[in-house]
Design an enzyme around this catalytic site. Structure first.
Site, PDB file in Angstrom:
ATOM      1  N   ASP A 272      -8.875   1.566  -1.551  1.00  0.00           N
ATOM      2  CA  ASP A 272      -7.755   2.438  -1.221  1.00  0.00           C
ATOM      3  C   ASP A 272      -8.318   3.564  -0.353  1.00  0.00           C
ATOM      4  O   ASP A 272      -9.536   3.751  -0.261  1.00  0.00           O
ATOM      5  CB  ASP A 272      -7.067   2.973  -2.491  1.00  0.00           C
TER       6      ASP A 272
HETATM    7  C1  NOJ Z   1      -2.971   5.300  -0.426  1.00  0.00           C
HETATM    8  C2  NOJ Z   1      -2.094   4.384  -1.213  1.00  0.00           C
HETATM    9  O1  NOJ Z   1      -2.478   4.414  -2.569  1.00  0.00           O
HETATM   10  C3  NOJ Z   1      -2.120   2.955  -0.703  1.00  0.00           C
HETATM   11  O2  NOJ Z   1      -1.161   2.217  -1.394  1.00  0.00           O
HETATM   12  C4  NOJ Z   1      -1.862   2.911   0.758  1.00  0.00           C
HETATM   13  O3  NOJ Z   1      -1.849   1.592   1.232  1.00  0.00           O
HETATM   14  C5  NOJ Z   1      -2.926   3.740   1.470  1.00  0.00           C
HETATM   15  N1  NOJ Z   1      -2.890   5.109   0.982  1.00  0.00           N
HETATM   16  C6  NOJ Z   1      -2.747   3.774   2.976  1.00  0.00           C
HETATM   17  O4  NOJ Z   1      -1.650   4.541   3.289  1.00  0.00           O
END
Ligand code: NOJ
Length: 787
Positions: A272
């Protein structure tokens, strides 16, 4: 299938074909092993720094793509890079895209076809915009906590239903050559302290640790990820939180031992955003790609140069780096992305920066301010259909719905009109109440999608009422409604349609389970005014409805977050051109305390870096399993429940047949292992058959469900009293009977034995129950499956 549904289906399929056009990749996916060979050959021609470029966001010599994450091109070998974009309900931070229904709405349809078609339509938009990697679908959080800020992005707290939704979505997305990412692995059940924070004295307070036992992991939280891997997901995104004490992206038990070895996942684990915490530890634990790498705002990232250093020092082997790079490239070849893929639409970067920094900011000029490529095709039709199919009719007294012979309507509530703040109104961690005035059809954070088109309930209902030559009065100010100031209303409408909303967003958990903006008082005062009050709710899942038994609230429709056609979808259901066919993919409790374990919330002045611990002591007993285990707590509306405009009956004979008897209690390893784990686990072992009849005078959709009870005596403590292991959505004409067959896999009848480290079909008698909800069981059977 009735005519309207057939017409819609035909239109939807035609639409898909026209959008896919001649460009549609037809020969993909190719088998995994062929893709691995291609990936290895590709990686073999690269130097170390180029390999590291494949596994580190935006690390390399070439341009950064207008995407939320990217892998740089390696022009020397004709590789154009990879564009990664959010999110589970459509292409975020862009213009010219559709806002699809959220995951929880999709789960509420209990409809495999719609799940697949939505996935495919999302994939088409990603492809047309040049996004190779779709950052979805999500099955983490599952929804252990009703207040979880991101529950709406996922498919609800039942692993079987969520697993099927993951499977269908991934097949849909990847059918057009776009990579899917199953997220967030693992235990990301609360937003509160999902990431580490810094204490006033500068010390680091670690992120929440989800402490989950091995059996619960396998039977609940990992279950839908196994479906995702079985479906061939390209990628799995590890989460921000810690799992059993280790950061998710550095936990070798869940990343390597379970995901890659036990479940034979051949794709790559992506972090993530900013969830990577080290170089050597994470690379060796099983993380294959760091995101967003050197695009990160904090400036700190751990792969890139540091990974080159680690490989040179031998703390990460070259073999491991080759494995990481090969895993990243395998889905690329498997899905034919080497065979021509559209270039990313440059407008996406500009749209996002403008939203964040405004039109005056110099940053807004980074990307050319060009009009966006419109990739929506005719997807609105499918979105409209799914929005209606994911709407659950919870109450319907005196047949008030579908609306008939009424011409005077009151439209009440701040959830009716277009959002006062415009078409992109929800960002991370904003005040959990969202924005006051305007309809809510999607949640906030990275999973939100900007509206290029939005049909509000107000707009669609106004059109409908005009077509009836009817009269519409309105009051959108919830304070006025709550205070009973209906001074502008005369005469009292025949029916009052009151629209409520509850906002949820990434970054923070909901403050409570209530609808917002004085909702409860607004229902009570509307019901005092109007003896036929129909309440329509837009919310992220678990909510409280303390007013549900008010006798003037004659109908309740839970419409979830239905996407951009929200107004049309609800109008179709209200006036009955479409049957309400959704069923709850979660339970609605009577009180917040009834629902289950609370979110861990600590004071902001904690100094112990390890203070944030969430012990999943309830094991698998969440949602309906929790209500089953606590007989004294009854939900207001249970998992699987939903009414129809017709009625259904189920036969009394539930026939269970063991397909291949006798069964070995353990999966046979000789049948091999493939993505998803032992092949044997996925083979059909048992079928269950039941008759369902439409006993009403209208056609409609029944959703017969099959629950399985493993014996308590021969399984360890913590076995749920019953678990969902089959469902079908079936269209029945008035008077029609159909025989429904549920097919159960070996996995469906097994529990995870923590000592043997394997799935076991328990000895003894297994119970089967078919019904129309988790509480409405109509037929039962008991079988000794091992025979
Ligand atoms: C954080 C989020 O938890 C995730 O779901 C997302 O894909 C990424 N940021 C990118 O925006």
């Amino acid at each position: 299938m009735h005519n309207l549904a057939i017409q819609k289906l035909a239109l939807f399929i035609t639409t898909l074909h026209s959008v896919l056009g001649a460009d549609a990749p037809s020969k993909f996916p190719i088998p995994w092993d062929e893709a691995v060979v291609k990936a290895k050959t590709f990686v073999a021609q690269l130097n170390t720094s180029e390999k590291v470029g494949l596994v580190t966001g935006s690390y390399g010599s070439s341009r950064t793509l207008p995407c939320v994450g990217s892998i740089a091109a390696i022009e020397r070998v004709g590789f154009n890079g990879l564009c990664l974009s959010d999110g589970p309900a459509g292409l975020g931070r862009s213009d010219g895209v559709s806002v699809f229904a959220s995951g929880i709405t999709v789960a509420a349809t209990w409809d495999r076809r719609l799940m697949y078609e939505r996935g495919r339509a999302i994939g088409e938009e990603f492809r047309a915009k040049g996004a190779h990697i779709h950052l979805g679908p999500s099955c983490g959080p599952m929804g252990r906590h009703g207040r979880g800020g991101r529950n709406w992005e996922s498919f609800g707290p039942d692993p079987y239903l969520a697993g099927i939704a993951m499977n269908e979505t991934i097949f849909g997305v990847q059918s057009v050559g776009v990579q899917a990412t199953a997220k967030h692995y693992l235990g990301n059940e609360q937003e509160t302290q999902r990431v580490a924070t810094t204490a006033p004295d500068g010390s680091v307070i670690d992120a929440i640790s989800a402490n989950i036992d091995d059996r619960t992991l396998h039977e609940l939280y990992i279950w839908p990820f196994a479906d995702a891997i079985h479906a061939g997901t390209a990628s799995v995104m590890c989460a921000y939180n810690r799992i059993n004490g280790n950061y998710s992206c550095a936990d070798s038990d869940t990343l390597t031992t379970i995901l890659k070895d036990e479940l034979a996942f051949p794709g790559y684990v992506m972090s993530d955003w900013d969830a990577t915490k080290s170089t050597v530890g994470t690379a060796n634990a099983g993380l294959d790609m760091e995101m967003p790498g050197n695009q990160t705002i904090s400036g700190t990232y751990y792969f890139g140069d540091s990974l080159i250093g680690a490989v040179e020092a031998g703390t990460v082997t070259l073999d491991r780096l080759d494995d990481m790079a090969t895993r990243v490239m395998t889905p690329y070849f498997r899905l034919g992305q080497d065979d021509g893929f559209p270039t990313p639409d440059p407008s996406s970067g500009g749209v996002f920066l403008t939203y964040i920094y405004g039109h005056e900011s110099p940053l807004a000029g980074i990307y050319p301010a060009v009009p966006a490529l419109d990739v929506r095709g005719d997807h609105a039709q499918g979105i409209r259909e799914l929005g209606a199919a994911g709407t659950v009719l919870l109450k319907n007294l005196n047949g008030i719905l579908p609306l008939r012979n009424k011409t005077s309507f009151g439209l009440f509530g701040n959830d009716l009109p277009d959002p006062a703040l415009g078409s992109a109104y929800l960002v991370y961690g904003d005040d959990a109440t969202g924005n006051e005035m305007g309809t809510l059809n999607i949640g906030g954070g990275s999973g939100t999608v900007r509206h290029t088109s939005l049909v509000s309930p107000l707009e669609a209902i106004r059109k409908k009422v005009q077509s009836l030559d009817g009269r519409m009065q309105w009051l959108f100010d919830n304070n006025e409604i709550a205070d009973g100031r209906f001074r502008s209303i005369y005469p009292v409408p025949e029916v009052c349609l009151l629209f409520l909303k509850a906002f949820a967003t990434e970054g923070i958990d909901r403050p409570d389970l209530d609808f917002q903006w004085n909702a409860t008082r607004a229902v009570e005062s509307t019901a005092r005014l109007c003896p036929d009050t129909v309440v329509i709710t837009h919310g992220p899942g678990v909510v409280l409805m303390p007013w549900a038994n008010n006798e003037n609230v004659t109908a309740i429709l839970a419409a979830h977050y239905p996407g951009e056609e929200t107004g049309n979808s609800i109008t179709d259901v209200l006036w009955g051109s479409v049957e309400p066919s959704g069923r709850l993919p979660y339970s609605i409790p009577r009180t917040a305390a009834d629902y289950g374990p609370p979110i861990v919330e600590l004071p902001s002045n904690v100094t112990d870096s390890n203070a944030w611990q969430s012990n999943f002591v309830e094991g698998q007993l969440i949602d309906y399993r929790h209500f089953d285990a606590n007989n004294d707590i009854t939900p207001l509306y249970e998992f699987g429940f939903g009414l129809s405009y017709t009625t259904f009956k189920m036969g009394h004979n539930l026939t269970v047949e063991v397909v291949k008897s006798p069964l070995d209690p353990k999966a046979d390893k000789r049948h091999g292992i493939a993505p998803g784990g032992l092949v044997d686990l996925w083979s059909i072992t048992t079928t269950a058959t039941i008759d369902v009849t439409n006993t009403g005078s209208r056609s409609g959709f029944a959703v017969p469900q099959l629950y399985v009870s493993l014996p308590q005596e021969t399984t360890p403590r913590g076995t749920p009293l019953k678990v969902l292991r089959g469902f079908e959505k079936v269209h029945l004409a008035a008077g029609e009977t159909q025989t429904i067959t549920f097919s159960l896999k070996r996995r469906d009848l097994s529990y995870w034995d923590v000592n043997e480290k394997s799935w076991i079909i328990p000895d003894g008698t297994i119970g089967f129950a078919a019904g129309f909800s988790s509480k409405d069981l109509r037929a039962k059977a008991e079988v000794a499956v091992l025979l």
